[in-house]
Scaffold this motif. Structure first.
Motif, mmCIF file in Angstrom:
data_model
loop_
_atom_site.group_PDB
_atom_site.id
_atom_site.type_symbol
_atom_site.label_atom_id
_atom_site.label_comp_id
_atom_site.label_asym_id
_atom_site.label_seq_id
_atom_site.Cartn_x
_atom_site.Cartn_y
_atom_site.Cartn_z
ATOM 1 N N HIS A 6 -4.679 7.873 0.568
ATOM 2 C CA HIS A 6 -5.288 6.759 -0.156
ATOM 3 C C HIS A 6 -6.592 7.203 -0.823
ATOM 4 O O HIS A 6 -6.829 6.926 -2.006
ATOM 5 C CB HIS A 6 -5.538 5.614 0.827
ATOM 6 C CG HIS A 6 -5.826 4.296 0.174
ATOM 7 N ND1 HIS A 6 -7.102 3.834 -0.060
ATOM 8 C CD2 HIS A 6 -4.988 3.314 -0.297
ATOM 9 C CE1 HIS A 6 -7.045 2.651 -0.638
ATOM 10 N NE2 HIS A 6 -5.782 2.310 -0.798
ATOM 11 N N SER A 7 -7.433 7.918 -0.094
ATOM 12 C CA SER A 7 -8.702 8.401 -0.643
ATOM 13 C C SER A 7 -8.459 9.385 -1.783
ATOM 14 O O SER A 7 -9.170 9.370 -2.804
ATOM 15 C CB SER A 7 -9.533 9.065 0.460
ATOM 16 O OG SER A 7 -9.867 8.142 1.471
ATOM 17 N N PHE A 8 -7.478 10.250 -1.606
ATOM 18 C CA PHE A 8 -7.123 11.225 -2.635
ATOM 19 C C PHE A 8 -6.701 10.528 -3.928
ATOM 20 O O PHE A 8 -7.097 10.933 -5.033
ATOM 21 C CB PHE A 8 -5.997 12.121 -2.119
ATOM 22 C CG PHE A 8 -5.325 12.956 -3.167
ATOM 23 C CD1 PHE A 8 -5.969 14.058 -3.720
ATOM 24 C CD2 PHE A 8 -4.037 12.652 -3.600
ATOM 25 C CE1 PHE A 8 -5.339 14.827 -4.696
ATOM 26 C CE2 PHE A 8 -3.407 13.419 -4.568
ATOM 27 C CZ PHE A 8 -4.064 14.511 -5.114
ATOM 28 N N TYR A 33 -7.603 7.606 -5.019
ATOM 29 C CA TYR A 33 -8.754 7.014 -5.691
ATOM 30 C C TYR A 33 -9.609 8.069 -6.379
ATOM 31 O O TYR A 33 -10.103 7.858 -7.489
ATOM 32 C CB TYR A 33 -9.588 6.193 -4.698
ATOM 33 C CG TYR A 33 -9.131 4.762 -4.639
ATOM 34 C CD1 TYR A 33 -9.657 3.797 -5.490
ATOM 35 C CD2 TYR A 33 -8.111 4.371 -3.773
ATOM 36 C CE1 TYR A 33 -9.210 2.487 -5.474
ATOM 37 C CE2 TYR A 33 -7.644 3.062 -3.741
ATOM 38 C CZ TYR A 33 -8.208 2.127 -4.596
ATOM 39 O OH TYR A 33 -7.747 0.826 -4.586
ATOM 40 N N SER A 34 -9.783 9.204 -5.751
ATOM 41 C CA SER A 34 -10.640 10.239 -6.337
ATOM 42 C C SER A 34 -9.964 11.003 -7.470
ATOM 43 O O SER A 34 -10.618 11.396 -8.442
ATOM 44 C CB SER A 34 -11.085 11.218 -5.242
ATOM 45 O OG SER A 34 -9.965 11.913 -4.699
ATOM 46 N N ASP A 45 -4.696 7.420 5.266
ATOM 47 C CA ASP A 45 -6.080 7.257 4.801
ATOM 48 C C ASP A 45 -6.489 8.403 3.880
ATOM 49 O O ASP A 45 -7.178 8.190 2.868
ATOM 50 C CB ASP A 45 -7.024 7.166 5.992
ATOM 51 C CG ASP A 45 -6.848 5.892 6.796
ATOM 52 O OD1 ASP A 45 -6.255 4.927 6.267
ATOM 53 O OD2 ASP A 45 -7.285 5.855 7.969
ATOM 54 N N THR A 46 -6.078 9.610 4.231
ATOM 55 C CA THR A 46 -6.378 10.770 3.389
ATOM 56 C C THR A 46 -5.684 10.643 2.041
ATOM 57 O O THR A 46 -6.269 10.904 0.980
ATOM 58 C CB THR A 46 -5.928 12.072 4.090
ATOM 59 O OG1 THR A 46 -6.597 12.190 5.342
ATOM 60 C CG2 THR A 46 -6.229 13.290 3.226
ATOM 61 N N ARG A 101 0.824 -1.211 0.000
ATOM 62 C CA ARG A 101 0.000 0.000 0.000
ATOM 63 C C ARG A 101 0.859 1.263 0.000
ATOM 64 O O ARG A 101 0.549 2.237 -0.700
ATOM 65 C CB ARG A 101 -0.920 -0.022 1.221
ATOM 66 C CG ARG A 101 -1.956 -1.145 1.166
ATOM 67 C CD ARG A 101 -2.715 -1.284 2.470
ATOM 68 N NE ARG A 101 -3.714 -2.345 2.385
ATOM 69 C CZ ARG A 101 -4.461 -2.759 3.411
ATOM 70 N NH1 ARG A 101 -4.296 -2.189 4.605
ATOM 71 N NH2 ARG A 101 -5.338 -3.725 3.255
#
Length: 334
Positions: A251-253, A255-256, A248-249, A183
């Motif tokens: 990772h989300s970034f 994906y978006s 987590d931030t 990851r």
């Protein structure tokens, strides 16, 4: 006198801590075989994976960007090598078995399809049993390599490969190292590739990531690894709460803004048509499959064999096959 392997096994009792797996304590292989005089069982797993055909094919499989223009974008092979180095660093710091960690890391993506996750999603729709690359990775090392004989890897290596995406309650700490390293590697190198491609700029990276992890790829990776090592204790491998929030931030970034970005992923809609067309062709013309796939037809059915064949293709080979099947050959009148 003790041979080289036996000396190494004795040494492991000293430098591998209480939470690591000693080579001599492996649960063994699917089929028993004599031990090597030189290498431990996990060293042998490393060698078997790196000498496999599936490993060599990774250099021609997409990581994130389909057919990018440039020599420096990651492939599935370079991703695998980056994961391996990060995982070994963590394993050494936490006094785990580096050889087992390396074996899991080198084998974790052997079952990936052509065209990256777009190919995986396509096969998941096409193949009746569904498709998950981590399950296929285990199938590659257990069944498909060496003309159907498999690599006969150790239990711990096999389970680490199978569970590298989501984990399992009985994971070895070495397998957990690989999961974290996977990851950390992909969000950082995919960001690096996205910036290289002009899809993102450093300024768009979330402030929490820049503040806590740094502004350069090397700084971010070092921050994640250092935090992971410093906050792992008593057999639990974890980030600190602030670093977990940053991860987590991040990772989300990704994906978006990258993994679903229409510029970066604009060509992916074609992947399902390419793989679906090839898949359907071989379902209707099974006699054209390679001999080793025909053996799978006899044992496990046509769908299984075609799925194995298509998933093992490189990007270029899939395009070549699609062209052979569906694009008329040039001809001249004599």
């Amino acid at each position: 006198m003790a041979n080289t392997r036996e000396k190494r096994e004795v040494a492991e009792r000293i430098f591998i801590g209480k939470y690591g797996v000693l080579s001599e304590n492996s649960k063994g292989r699917l089929m028993d075989e004599p031990e090597c005089d030189v290498r431990t069982c996990y060293q042998r797993d490393v060698d078997r994976i790196t000498h496999s055909k599936a490993f060599r094919r990774l250099k021609h499989k997409t990581q994130v960007f389909l057919q990018p223009e440039g020599d420096h974008y990651r492939t599935r092979l370079t991703h695998t090598l980056e994961v391996t180095r990060l995982a070994r660093t963590v394993a050494r710091a936490l006094e785990l078995n580096e050889d087992l960690t390396e074996a899991i890391a080198l084998g974790h993506d052997l079952g990936h399809t052509p065209f990256g996750h777009a190919g995986e999603r396509a096969l998941a729709k096409i193949y009746p049993g569904g498709f998950k690359h981590y399950e296929q990775s285990l199938r590659v090392v257990d069944i498909l390599e060496r003309e159907g004989r498999g690599l006969n890897l150790c239990y711990e290596t096999r389970m680490g490969i199978l569970n590298h995406t989501h984990g399992s309650p009985d994971d070895t700490r070495e397998a957990t190292c690989v999961r974290f390293a996977d990851r950390i590697a992909y969000i950082n190198h995919d960001l690096d590739d996205a910036i290289r491609a002009g899809i993102l700029t450093n300024e768009r990276i979330p402030a929490i990531v820049r503040q806590r992890c740094g502004n350069r790829n090397s700084e971010r990776i070092n921050s994640f690894l250092t935090d992971l090592i410093e906050n792992s204790a008593d057999g639990e491998i974890k980030f600190s709460a602030p670093m977990q929030e940053a991860f987590d931030t991040f990772h989300s970034f990704m994906y978006s803004d990258v993994y679903t970005n229409p510029v970066a992923k604009g060509e992916e809609s074609k992947v399902e048509g390419i793989l679906g067309g090839i898949y359907d062709y071989y379902m209707k013309h099974p006699w054209e499959l390679p001999n080793e796939m025909l053996e799978i037809v006899g044992r496990e059915g046509l769908d299984r064999a075609v799925c194995d064949y298509v998933s093992g293709m490189t990007d270029g080979y899939a395009m070549e096959k699609y062209g052979e099947i569906f694009i008329p050959a040039a001809w001249t009148v004599k």
